[in-house]
Write an enzyme that holds these catalytic residues in place. Structure first.
Site, PDB file in Angstrom:
ATOM      1  N   SER A 325      13.506   5.597 -11.125  1.00 57.31           N
ATOM      2  CA  SER A 325      13.258   6.460  -9.975  1.00 57.31           C
ATOM      3  C   SER A 325      13.025   7.878 -10.447  1.00 57.31           C
ATOM      4  O   SER A 325      13.647   8.332 -11.424  1.00 57.31           O
ATOM      5  CB  SER A 325      14.468   6.431  -9.030  1.00 57.31           C
ATOM      6  OG  SER A 325      14.422   7.490  -8.096  1.00 57.31           O
ATOM      7  N   TYR A 352      22.661   6.539  -7.675  1.00 60.54           N
ATOM      8  CA  TYR A 352      21.406   5.833  -7.931  1.00 60.54           C
ATOM      9  C   TYR A 352      20.667   6.490  -9.101  1.00 60.54           C
ATOM     10  O   TYR A 352      20.222   5.819 -10.044  1.00 60.54           O
ATOM     11  CB  TYR A 352      20.555   5.871  -6.659  1.00 60.54           C
ATOM     12  CG  TYR A 352      19.327   5.010  -6.662  1.00 60.54           C
ATOM     13  CD1 TYR A 352      19.350   3.729  -6.088  1.00 60.54           C
ATOM     14  CD2 TYR A 352      18.131   5.455  -7.207  1.00 60.54           C
ATOM     15  CE1 TYR A 352      18.215   2.939  -6.065  1.00 60.54           C
ATOM     16  CE2 TYR A 352      16.990   4.667  -7.189  1.00 60.54           C
ATOM     17  CZ  TYR A 352      17.043   3.412  -6.613  1.00 60.54           C
ATOM     18  OH  TYR A 352      15.914   2.628  -6.599  1.00 60.54           O
ATOM     19  N   LYS A 356      19.764   5.063 -12.944  1.00 62.11           N
ATOM     20  CA  LYS A 356      18.377   4.977 -13.405  1.00 62.11           C
ATOM     21  C   LYS A 356      18.162   5.803 -14.675  1.00 62.11           C
ATOM     22  O   LYS A 356      17.388   5.408 -15.555  1.00 62.11           O
ATOM     23  CB  LYS A 356      17.438   5.435 -12.295  1.00 62.11           C
ATOM     24  CG  LYS A 356      17.426   4.542 -11.065  1.00 62.11           C
ATOM     25  CD  LYS A 356      16.985   3.124 -11.380  1.00 62.11           C
ATOM     26  CE  LYS A 356      16.825   2.276 -10.115  1.00 62.11           C
ATOM     27  NZ  LYS A 356      16.380   0.896 -10.415  1.00 62.11           N
ATOM     28  N   THR A 387       9.250   2.357   1.557  1.00 59.62           N
ATOM     29  CA  THR A 387       9.828   1.023   1.498  1.00 59.62           C
ATOM     30  C   THR A 387      10.986   0.908   2.483  1.00 59.62           C
ATOM     31  O   THR A 387      11.544   1.916   2.924  1.00 59.62           O
ATOM     32  CB  THR A 387      10.353   0.732   0.085  1.00 59.62           C
ATOM     33  OG1 THR A 387      11.412   1.655  -0.214  1.00 59.62           O
ATOM     34  CG2 THR A 387       9.251   0.881  -0.954  1.00 59.62           C
TER      35      THR A 387
END
Length: 480
Positions: A325, A352, A356, A387
């Protein structure tokens, strides 16, 4: 009536050349006049299949609806096209010759009364268009493209935060595609495993790779969704070579069970796409006692990839694609702070991004350690894509940026290119966006020290599969 005729010879087997051309959506890759090309009927390509191709005109553009009128695999295809200004019939034949395939292309134009009187004047322009289009097709099928290189000195955007972030948007995707080369590699017989294929990037990647003929194994958590995805792929592409595996990849026991099933089957894996992911806005623990973000985003792809290494080696020149990401640019690797052990101050987006960032470091290590195994390991980030995960986990971000977000297919394009393009196999240890290598660090002060990378690799050894192949390099410090 105006008739164009062109002949080219390409260094590809006749069945590969035919398969590429018969899917007329590839027109946009080799015909400079094609602005857009989509297949508008579901299923495998057959008589009656329709394509909508938008072509540039001296002023504006025109839509041509093509229908497959005749199909003799792999020797002949006839497409009948209709537009407001003319009708067209393309007859394309394929024949094996020494060193490749000879392609004969003939286009018959029938102009309406207003345009017909000008057809003589248009002949030279049409001839030029035909030559250029077939030259583009020859270039596409000969498939000799260099691997892209990162040029930090020339890439001003990597030194300026706002321009760099702008490249994450739909505008960045549109900018990038102007320079892309065709993808004509034959994927039939190539086995690709994609995790997290029920929605978003994984779903879009699966659809496109299936359309290009790849044989897929799709890993999903929900059996009902998995069944629907498999049916959709068959309906849309006609590709029956799609297998489903059910696993909750946030649980290492499920990762182990999945790997055991795949290893027992013994089918080599040409491409592994570690895509499964989620952003948890509240700190959660799995039933195995691991913080959920760490478990799903880092421990899971780490463990699965190591376990499946024998199947990657068996494929020969395999590829591992780790989906990361752009958020990782905001984080510096810190093993001490990698796993949140309390809900106090927990941020899902930060957790997150940390995972990553760590996965990127692992990617670079594997690329170096596995060079002799014939396995290319790279990471990609999709930019800002619209998304379901973004919609539900980052509602404010989605509300502010939705006008600039990419579609899932646009976000997944680099996954498809990395899995399919011949030249992509020449890359390893790279981070890619829009088919181009990117800087690994955007903000000053986010680059970790070699000692921190070594610490991460030592920490991750506890999450390796018990019977993973002995990889001495795995225990060395990553100096890349």
């Amino acid at each position: 009536m105006t008739i164009l005729r062109e002949v080219i010879t390409v260094k590809r087997p006749v069945d590969e050349a035919f398969a590429y051309v018969a899917d007329f959506t590839t027109t946009i890759e080799w015909d400079a006049t094609a602005l857009k090309a989509v297949k508008v009927t579901p299923g495998a390509i057959a008589v009656g299949t329709r394509f909508l191709v938008t072509c540039a005109m001296p002023v504006g553009s025109i839509d041509i609806e093509y229908t497959v009128a005749e199909l003799e695999i792999p020797n002949r295809i006839v497409l009948s096209g209709k537009s407001k200004l003319f009708d067209i019939e393309d007859t394309i034949t394929f024949a094996t010759v020494s060193g490749g395939t000879k392609i004969n292309y003939q286009a018959e134009f029938k102009f309406g009364p207003l345009v017909g009187s000008l057809s003589g004047m248009m002949q030279s322009g049409l001839d030029k268009m035909g030559r250029e289009s077939l030259a583009g097709l020859k270039k596409a099928l000969n498939n000799r493209f260099p691997a892209p290189k990162y040029d930090g000195a020339a890439n001003v955007a990597d030194r300026l935060i706002i321009p760099k972030l702008a490249r994450f948007t739909r505008h960045g995707y549109t900018r990038g595609r102007k320079h892309w080369n065709p993808i004509s590699a034959d994927l039939r017989g190539k086995h690709m495993l994609i995790t997290g294929a029920s929605t978003g990037l994984g779903h879009a990647s699966a659809l496109e790779l299936a359309r290009r003929g790849a044989e897929l194994t799709l890993v999903m958590r929900n059996p009902i969704k998995a069944k629907a995805v498999k049916a959709e792929i068959l309906r849309e592409t006609g590709n029956e070579n799609v297998a489903i595996e059910i696993a909750d990849l946030s649980l290492l026991a499920h990762v182990d069970a999945l790997a055991e099933r795949l290893l027992s089957a013994g089918r080599p894996i040409d491409v592994l796409v570690n895509n499964a992911g989620a952003l948890y806005n509240e700190r959660l623990e799995t039933s195995e006692g691991l913080e959920a973000s760490f478990a799903l985003l880092l421990a899971s792809p780490y463990r699965l990839t190591l376990a499946l290494k024998p199947l990657l080696q068996a494929a020969g020149r395999a590829r591992v694609i780790n989906v990361v990401s752009g958020g990782m640019y905001s984080q510096k690797l810190s093993v001490k702070n990698l796993v949140s052990d309390t809900s106090d101050g927990y941020s899902g987006s930060v957790a997150y991004a940390k995972a990553k960032r760590a996965l990127m470091v692992v990617t670079r290590h594997w690329a170096s350690a596995w060079r002799g195994d014939g396995i290319a390991v790279n990471a990609m980030h999709p930019g800002w894509a619209d998304t379901p995960g973004v919609q539900t986990s980052l509602p404010l971000f989605h509300a502010i940026t939705r006008f600039a977000l990419r579609s899932p297919a646009e976000g997944a394009d680099t996954i498809v290119w990395m899995a399919a393009a011949t030249e992509a196999s020449k890359l390893s240890g790279q981070l890619l966006l829009d088919r181009e290598p990117q800087t690994l660090y955007l903000l000053r002060g986010t680059q970790e020290a070699p000692a921190e990378r070594k610490k991460l690799l030592q920490f991750m050894e506890d999450f390796a599969p018990v019977d993973a192949p002995n990889d001495a390099a795995q225990k060395q410090a990553h100096a890349g």
